[in-house]
Design a protein around this motif. Structure first.
Motif, PDB file in Angstrom:
ATOM      1  N   ASP A  20       0.798  -1.130   0.059  1.00  0.00           N
ATOM      2  CA  ASP A  20      -0.121   0.074   0.026  1.00  0.00           C
ATOM      3  C   ASP A  20       0.871   1.213   0.023  1.00  0.00           C
ATOM      4  O   ASP A  20       0.606   2.313  -0.630  1.00  0.00           O
ATOM      5  CB  ASP A  20      -1.050  -0.070   1.163  1.00  0.00           C
ATOM      6  CG  ASP A  20      -2.064  -1.127   1.178  1.00  0.00           C
ATOM      7  OD1 ASP A  20      -2.334  -1.575  -0.067  1.00  0.00           O
ATOM      8  OD2 ASP A  20      -2.657  -1.245   2.215  1.00  0.00           O
ATOM      9  N   PHE A  21       1.944   1.175   0.799  1.00  0.00           N
ATOM     10  CA  PHE A  21       2.710   2.570   1.104  1.00  0.00           C
ATOM     11  C   PHE A  21       3.508   2.491  -0.474  1.00  0.00           C
ATOM     12  O   PHE A  21       3.517   3.921  -0.995  1.00  0.00           O
ATOM     13  CB  PHE A  21       3.920   2.110   1.873  1.00  0.00           C
ATOM     14  CG  PHE A  21       4.877   3.087   1.976  1.00  0.00           C
ATOM     15  CD1 PHE A  21       4.694   4.489   2.342  1.00  0.00           C
ATOM     16  CD2 PHE A  21       6.228   2.958   1.201  1.00  0.00           C
ATOM     17  CE1 PHE A  21       5.677   5.408   2.284  1.00  0.00           C
ATOM     18  CE2 PHE A  21       7.383   3.787   1.159  1.00  0.00           C
ATOM     19  CZ  PHE A  21       7.007   5.073   1.591  1.00  0.00           C
ATOM     20  N   ALA A  22       3.987   1.479  -1.055  1.00  0.00           N
ATOM     21  CA  ALA A  22       4.838   1.760  -2.330  1.00  0.00           C
ATOM     22  C   ALA A  22       3.783   2.285  -3.487  1.00  0.00           C
ATOM     23  O   ALA A  22       4.291   3.011  -4.165  1.00  0.00           O
ATOM     24  CB  ALA A  22       5.068   0.314  -2.850  1.00  0.00           C
ATOM     25  N   ALA A  23       2.545   1.688  -3.366  1.00  0.00           N
ATOM     26  CA  ALA A  23       1.655   2.254  -4.341  1.00  0.00           C
ATOM     27  C   ALA A  23       1.373   3.668  -3.999  1.00  0.00           C
ATOM     28  O   ALA A  23       1.386   4.538  -5.099  1.00  0.00           O
ATOM     29  CB  ALA A  23       0.376   1.402  -4.183  1.00  0.00           C
ATOM     30  N   ARG A  24       1.265   4.108  -2.926  1.00  0.00           N
ATOM     31  CA  ARG A  24       0.817   5.540  -2.511  1.00  0.00           C
ATOM     32  C   ARG A  24       2.088   6.473  -3.028  1.00  0.00           C
ATOM     33  O   ARG A  24       2.045   7.597  -3.633  1.00  0.00           O
ATOM     34  CB  ARG A  24       0.489   5.738  -1.247  1.00  0.00           C
ATOM     35  CG  ARG A  24      -0.971   5.308  -0.854  1.00  0.00           C
ATOM     36  CD  ARG A  24      -1.215   5.277   0.750  1.00  0.00           C
ATOM     37  NE  ARG A  24      -1.322   6.718   0.831  1.00  0.00           N
ATOM     38  CZ  ARG A  24      -2.685   7.164   1.324  1.00  0.00           C
ATOM     39  NH1 ARG A  24      -3.640   6.237   1.186  1.00  0.00           N
ATOM     40  NH2 ARG A  24      -2.915   8.376   1.633  1.00  0.00           N
ATOM     41  N   LEU A  25       3.215   5.828  -2.711  1.00  0.00           N
ATOM     42  CA  LEU A  25       4.465   6.519  -2.969  1.00  0.00           C
ATOM     43  C   LEU A  25       4.801   6.758  -4.693  1.00  0.00           C
ATOM     44  O   LEU A  25       5.013   7.728  -4.944  1.00  0.00           O
ATOM     45  CB  LEU A  25       5.791   5.865  -2.673  1.00  0.00           C
ATOM     46  CG  LEU A  25       7.120   6.640  -2.753  1.00  0.00           C
ATOM     47  CD1 LEU A  25       7.181   7.873  -1.873  1.00  0.00           C
ATOM     48  CD2 LEU A  25       8.043   5.496  -2.348  1.00  0.00           C
ATOM     49  N   ASP A  26       4.251   5.576  -5.420  1.00  0.00           N
ATOM     50  CA  ASP A  26       4.353   5.787  -6.792  1.00  0.00           C
ATOM     51  C   ASP A  26       3.396   6.805  -7.391  1.00  0.00           C
ATOM     52  O   ASP A  26       3.675   7.356  -8.316  1.00  0.00           O
ATOM     53  CB  ASP A  26       4.162   4.450  -7.398  1.00  0.00           C
ATOM     54  CG  ASP A  26       5.592   3.489  -7.310  1.00  0.00           C
ATOM     55  OD1 ASP A  26       6.469   4.035  -6.791  1.00  0.00           O
ATOM     56  OD2 ASP A  26       5.215   2.178  -7.243  1.00  0.00           O
ATOM     57  N   GLN A  27       2.129   6.712  -6.836  1.00  0.00           N
ATOM     58  CA  GLN A  27       1.092   7.648  -7.369  1.00  0.00           C
ATOM     59  C   GLN A  27       1.572   9.152  -7.077  1.00  0.00           C
ATOM     60  O   GLN A  27       1.425   9.960  -8.118  1.00  0.00           O
ATOM     61  CB  GLN A  27      -0.212   7.343  -6.681  1.00  0.00           C
ATOM     62  CG  GLN A  27      -1.385   8.079  -7.237  1.00  0.00           C
ATOM     63  CD  GLN A  27      -1.356   7.871  -8.616  1.00  0.00           C
ATOM     64  OE1 GLN A  27      -1.688   7.099  -9.094  1.00  0.00           O
ATOM     65  NE2 GLN A  27      -1.364   8.923  -9.518  1.00  0.00           N
ATOM     66  N   THR A  28       2.267   9.144  -5.851  1.00  0.00           N
ATOM     67  CA  THR A  28       2.421  10.634  -5.485  1.00  0.00           C
ATOM     68  C   THR A  28       3.607  11.280  -6.662  1.00  0.00           C
ATOM     69  O   THR A  28       3.669  12.270  -6.975  1.00  0.00           O
ATOM     70  CB  THR A  28       2.885  10.997  -4.200  1.00  0.00           C
ATOM     71  OG1 THR A  28       1.808  10.738  -3.248  1.00  0.00           O
ATOM     72  CG2 THR A  28       3.391  12.269  -3.779  1.00  0.00           C
ATOM     73  N   ALA A  29       4.523  10.402  -6.966  1.00  0.00           N
ATOM     74  CA  ALA A  29       5.738  10.403  -7.570  1.00  0.00           C
ATOM     75  C   ALA A  29       5.271  10.778  -9.201  1.00  0.00           C
ATOM     76  O   ALA A  29       5.561  11.835  -9.730  1.00  0.00           O
ATOM     77  CB  ALA A  29       6.643   9.302  -7.572  1.00  0.00           C
ATOM     78  N   ASP A  30       4.293  10.076  -9.469  1.00  0.00           N
ATOM     79  CA  ASP A  30       3.521  10.339 -10.688  1.00  0.00           C
ATOM     80  C   ASP A  30       2.855  11.582 -10.766  1.00  0.00           C
ATOM     81  O   ASP A  30       2.931  12.628 -11.996  1.00  0.00           O
ATOM     82  CB  ASP A  30       2.698   9.281 -11.139  1.00  0.00           C
ATOM     83  CG  ASP A  30       3.193   7.880 -11.511  1.00  0.00           C
ATOM     84  OD1 ASP A  30       4.504   7.772 -11.962  1.00  0.00           O
ATOM     85  OD2 ASP A  30       2.577   6.778 -11.361  1.00  0.00           O
TER      86      ASP A  30
END
Length: 307
Positions: free
Chosen positions: A8-18
């Motif tokens: 979940d954290f990785a997905a949120r981090l990736d989304q914010t990066a995008d």
């Protein structure tokens, strides 16, 4: 961190990066703003080269997630995060210059002064620095001008004399750049050079959310612990990592004879200090209950990162 929490954290981090990439791409477009006369092509290309297409965007992530605790608009938090990222990217450009760390590689490709020239790199860094303060004062960040003023002042102090820039000066003095090596207080130096911008990412959310004094203090304490843990982890990576995974030369600190947390504490001591700091960060977030879970995961990510 459990497997689900990590995912979940990785997905949120990736989304914010995008999302941050998209915001920066818009901010660094060729369209003129009011009162701008021209956007020189070479300058804009250099700014985009150093700001787009790389990095985990941890600093904007901290802004977004600390603001989310208070239900702040994601768009507003992303814009504030983009301002912070402009400061971070400018600092990397200038740190890589021959007069500073003289680095050839950043994020797995030539540093900006190697891809262009020193003058272009200096001006691109200058432009990103000033753009950051253009962004942080925009109405879209918060309707209350007092909140924007507090954000602007906090960003200036995190970036300047008593923050990142001052920390870089202390670092150079510790290398003996100006004569004999000066004694280094590593904790203070890194609280300024690295920790100040990470801390700002956390207190920016509190300012955007108009937090209570206790809530502000909690995010401040969390940000300070996170910033120190990040730097110790970075020092450990400089010793134990490799250029392929780091995207920059490994062993650079040792080559420059820098005093680091690892040279002061040893490998085992440095790793224990990171563990203690993550505990401090976790405790600071107790005031937010489950709303602090993503920030807790961010602290563990900092401790466990491999690049």
């Amino acid at each position: 961190m459990t497997t689900r929490a990590a995912t979940d954290f990785a997905a949120r981090l990736d989304q914010t990066a995008d999302d941050t990439e998209a915001v920066l791409g818009h901010l660094l477009g060729d369209g003129l703003l009011a009162d701008e006369i021209a956007r020189p092509k070479r300058l804009m290309e250099a700014m985009r080269y150093s700001s787009l297409g790389g990095g985990k965007r941890l600093r904007p992530f901290l802004v977004v997630e600390s603001a989310a605790v208070f239900g702040v608009s994601r768009d507003a938090a992303l814009l504030a995060g983009a301002a912070l990222e402009c400061i971070h990217c400018y600092s990397l450009i200038h740190d890589d210059l021959p007069a500073m760390d003289d680095s050839d590689l950043r994020r797995g490709r030539p540093t900006l002064h190697k891809a262009t020239d020193d003058a272009t790199a200096i001006l691109a860094g200058d432009a990103l620095l000033t753009l950051a303060f253009d962004i942080i004062t925009r109405d879209e960040i918060h309707q209350d001008p007092n909140v924007r003023l507090l954000l602007t002042r906090a960003l200036a102090r995190a970036s300047g004399i008593g923050g990142m820039v001052g920390g870089q000066m202390l670092d150079l003095a510790g290398e003996g750049r100006f004569g004999d090596r000066e004694p280094v207080d590593v904790a203070r130096l890194q609280q300024m050079k690295t920790g100040a911008l990470l801390r700002f990412g956390c207190i920016a959310g509190a300012l955007l959310g108009q937090a209570s004094p206790d809530q502000y203090r909690a995010l401040d304490d969390y940000g300070r612990a996170l910033g120190e843990a990040f730097q110790i982890a970075d020092d450990l990576l400089d010793v134990e990592g490799d250029a392929a995974s780091l995207g920059k030369p490994a062993g650079a600190d040792a080559a420059l004879g820098k005093t680091t947390f690892v040279t002061q504490l040893g490998l085992a001591g440095a790793k224990q200090r990171v563990s203690d700091l993550i505990g401090t960060a976790d405790a600071a977030l107790s005031i937010f209950g489950a709303k602090g879970d993503v920030l807790r995961a961010a602290a563990r990510f900092v401790a466990e990162r491999k690049n």
